[in-house]
Design a protein around this motif. Structure first.
Motif, PDB file in Angstrom:
ATOM      1  N   ASP A  93      45.535  29.944  45.530  1.00  0.00           N
ATOM      2  CA  ASP A  93      45.104  31.329  44.542  1.00  0.00           C
ATOM      3  C   ASP A  93      43.540  31.792  44.264  1.00  0.00           C
ATOM      4  O   ASP A  93      43.064  32.775  45.132  1.00  0.00           O
ATOM      5  CB  ASP A  93      46.154  31.278  43.124  1.00  0.00           C
ATOM      6  N   ASP A  94      42.375  30.480  44.536  1.00  0.00           N
ATOM      7  CA  ASP A  94      41.022  30.694  45.316  1.00  0.00           C
ATOM      8  C   ASP A  94      40.902  30.699  45.992  1.00  0.00           C
ATOM      9  O   ASP A  94      39.939  30.558  46.230  1.00  0.00           O
ATOM     10  CB  ASP A  94      40.781  29.523  43.913  1.00  0.00           C
ATOM     11  N   ALA A  95      41.395  30.920  47.318  1.00  0.00           N
ATOM     12  CA  ALA A  95      41.323  30.786  48.113  1.00  0.00           C
ATOM     13  C   ALA A  95      39.735  30.053  48.544  1.00  0.00           C
ATOM     14  O   ALA A  95      39.565  30.076  49.674  1.00  0.00           O
ATOM     15  CB  ALA A  95      40.447  32.314  48.836  1.00  0.00           C
ATOM     16  N   LEU A  96      40.558  28.491  47.953  1.00  0.00           N
ATOM     17  CA  LEU A  96      39.474  27.348  48.722  1.00  0.00           C
ATOM     18  C   LEU A  96      40.833  26.074  48.784  1.00  0.00           C
ATOM     19  O   LEU A  96      39.542  25.583  50.477  1.00  0.00           O
ATOM     20  CB  LEU A  96      39.184  27.397  47.080  1.00  0.00           C
ATOM     21  N   VAL A  97      41.578  26.588  49.312  1.00  0.00           N
ATOM     22  CA  VAL A  97      41.894  25.643  50.008  1.00  0.00           C
ATOM     23  C   VAL A  97      43.074  26.103  50.724  1.00  0.00           C
ATOM     24  O   VAL A  97      44.220  27.286  50.680  1.00  0.00           O
ATOM     25  CB  VAL A  97      43.192  24.808  48.895  1.00  0.00           C
ATOM     26  N   TYR A  98      43.260  26.101  52.137  1.00  0.00           N
ATOM     27  CA  TYR A  98      44.101  26.425  52.885  1.00  0.00           C
ATOM     28  C   TYR A  98      45.018  25.119  53.876  1.00  0.00           C
ATOM     29  O   TYR A  98      44.917  24.638  53.885  1.00  0.00           O
ATOM     30  CB  TYR A  98      43.389  27.178  54.401  1.00  0.00           C
TER      31      TYR A  98
END
Length: 531
Positions: free
Chosen positions: A87-92
């Motif tokens: 959700d925070d676009a920090l973990v793919y």
């Protein structure tokens, strides 16, 4: 109807010479459905991570695969892996699809991919910036790994899907652990073709066989995304330095495909029965020349500008292409017609201005230091540029030392950071595809981080800061403003000197079907009918 032209003695002689050393494989080759292609030059550099050369890149697409692909709408698509984003676009989180295995039969694992990403990122202009924004990469199990970012960026997906040059090809961990400064010696991928090492003749012939264990994606093929369905048994790449020999071989049916047709020979094929001529990459390419910023005379920005003022794009394009239907002048380092098009510096890089060039030579106290200019002689799309450049530089007052060699030797020479008097160079010219040149990361020429940059090694910290700003931004207007400033710096500092844009026609036998239209030359999806 297929042409029945006789095979010329020159063609027969060349094909016989190319076959020497491989006679033991002739029976297998004769039974297989084979596409024979004349490529732009011979293949010698086999490691597509250590070089940005198109031949090495095309070789990479034959035998390796990428985690992500790029489709014809410039959309990033799953290829070897799907991904999920926190959700925070920090973990793919990347998950490898079923059925992936290396050509030696071993399964593709997350650790293989992590090692491949790290090797690619250590030398690639996109990967180098990306890794400054990566907090860590970790395998979750054999099929899953995650990339943790320090801050949100679109650069992760864009980098792993990049088309050229130096795509993020996946290799087995034992091979990917080779430092990027050292060329690999084992060519094992997981892609749609296998490299036939026993038939390789450096600079003359490369052979690829269909990988029977490759499982294509279900989606339709689009550029490097979707299903890579191989419809033939073998693809043989040949190098024919004599362009007329290649034309005769296509007309006689001895070869099926010519990757690049010299413009002056187009009339021989355009009305040839049984032959198709078309531009497979509609976006086209742009030509440019590149300075070595490390040594005199081009360690002085004034002398780089003098050289840019001296050369006329029109003269280059007339020599290279001739037919204005296939070219246009353009000052944009990100390409005319691309969203980041900008014409700053047009008065410096489009027309020749010898008076201004001479004035800059005088201002910089040019002392006659030779300009070592690399001159490829065997690649039709690159042979004319250095001749025109040399003439223009001499007219301005430069002392030019032109060094003729084949293109693959130029490719190997490019990375030589020694002084020109000790085997180095001062200037070379080449071209890149516009499909990958429209932003500061796909465009290899823009990186300006000194000796870590691409050949020429410009050191312009302001450009590197702007590239990082671009990676952090998701606003189109802001990104366009950033690239406008990069354009100004790239021209003023002589990071790259544009020489105009052009389209490159290919030619092929009408026995071939479904020839892919893409910015890179690919052979999956291509079929061939029987005689």
């Amino acid at each position: 109807m297929r042409s029945t032209k006789w095979t010329s003695p020159a063609v027969k002689g060349w094909i016989l010479a190319a076959a020497l050393g491989g006679a033991m494989f002739a029976g297998h080759a004769a039974q297989a459905q084979t596409v024979t292609a004349v490529m732009q030059s011979g293949l010698r550099v086999m490691d597509p991570i250590t070089t940005t050369a198109f031949m090495s890149r095309d070789h990479g697409y034959m035998i390796y695969d990428t985690l992500l692909g790029m489709d014809e709408h410039f959309q990033v698509r799953p290829q070897m892996a799907d991904w999920q984003v926190s959700d925070d676009a920090l973990v793919y989180t990347f998950t490898l699809r079923d059925g992936l295995q290396w050509h030696d039969g071993q399964p593709v694992t997350a650790n293989d991919c992590i090692a491949s990403i790290k090797r690619w990122a250590s030398v690639d202009a996109t990967g180098q910036v990306l890794m400054t924004m990566v907090a860590g990469i970790e395998a979750l199990d054999d099929r899953r790994f995650e990339v943790r970012l320090e801050e949100p960026t679109t650069l992760l997906l864009e980098g792993l899907a990049k088309l050229s040059s130096r795509p993020a090809f996946m290799m087995p961990e034992r091979i990917a652990d080779t430092p990027a400064s050292t060329q690999i010696t084992e060519y094992i991928g997981s892609g749609p073709f296998k490299f036939v090492t026993a038939e390789f003749q450096p600079g003359a012939k490369a052979v690829y066989e269909k990988n029977p264990d490759y499982v294509p994606r279900d989606e339709p093929s689009s550029w490097t995304a979707g299903g890579k369905v191989v419809k033939v048994d073998r693809v043989e790449w040949l190098a024919m330095p004599d362009q007329m020999t290649a034309i005769n071989a296509l007309q006689s049916g001895d070869v099926d495909f010519i990757q690049q047709v010299p413009f002056d020979l187009l009339p021989l094929l355009e009305r040839q029965e049984g032959t198709e001529v078309e531009v497979l990459d509609q976006l086209g390419a742009w030509s440019y020349f590149r300075f070595n910023h490390l040594y005199p005379p081009f360690d002085d920005a004034r002398l780089r500008q003098a050289a840019m003022y001296a050369v006329s794009q029109q003269d280059v394009l007339d020599s290279l292409v001739g037919n204005p239907d296939y070219y246009r002048t353009c000052a944009a380092v990100f390409g005319c017609g691309n969203p980041n098009e900008n014409d700053y510096g047009a008065e410096m890089v489009i027309p020749a201005n010898l008076d201004r060039a001479r004035a800059l030579l005088e201002e910089a106290h040019y002392d006659g230091t030779p300009v070592v200019l690399l001159q490829p002689t065997d690649l039709a799309m690159l042979a004319p540029q250095p001749v025109v450049i040399a003439s223009a530089l001499r007219a301005a007052g430069f002392n030019v030392d032109m060094r003729p060699m084949d293109w693959q030797s130029v490719v190997m020479q490019q990375s030589n950071q020694n002084p020109p008097a000790q085997g180095g160079w001062n200037l070379f010219s080449t071209f890149s595809i516009l499909a990958t040149s429209g932003d500061p990361f796909g465009n290899t020429t823009i990186a300006a981080n000194g000796r870590e940059a691409w050949a020429g090694w410009p050191d312009v910290p302001e450009i590197e800061a702007l590239r990082l700003d671009y990676a952090r931004s998701t606003d189109a207007a802001e990104r366009k403003q950033i690239t406008a400033e990069i354009q100004r710096l790239a021209i003023d500092q002589g990071v790259v000197a544009p020489l105009g844009q052009f389209q490159i026609p290919a030619a092929y036998s009408d026995r071939l079907s479904d020839v892919p239209h893409a910015p890179v030359t690919i052979f999956w999806g291509m079929g061939k009918s029987e005689e």
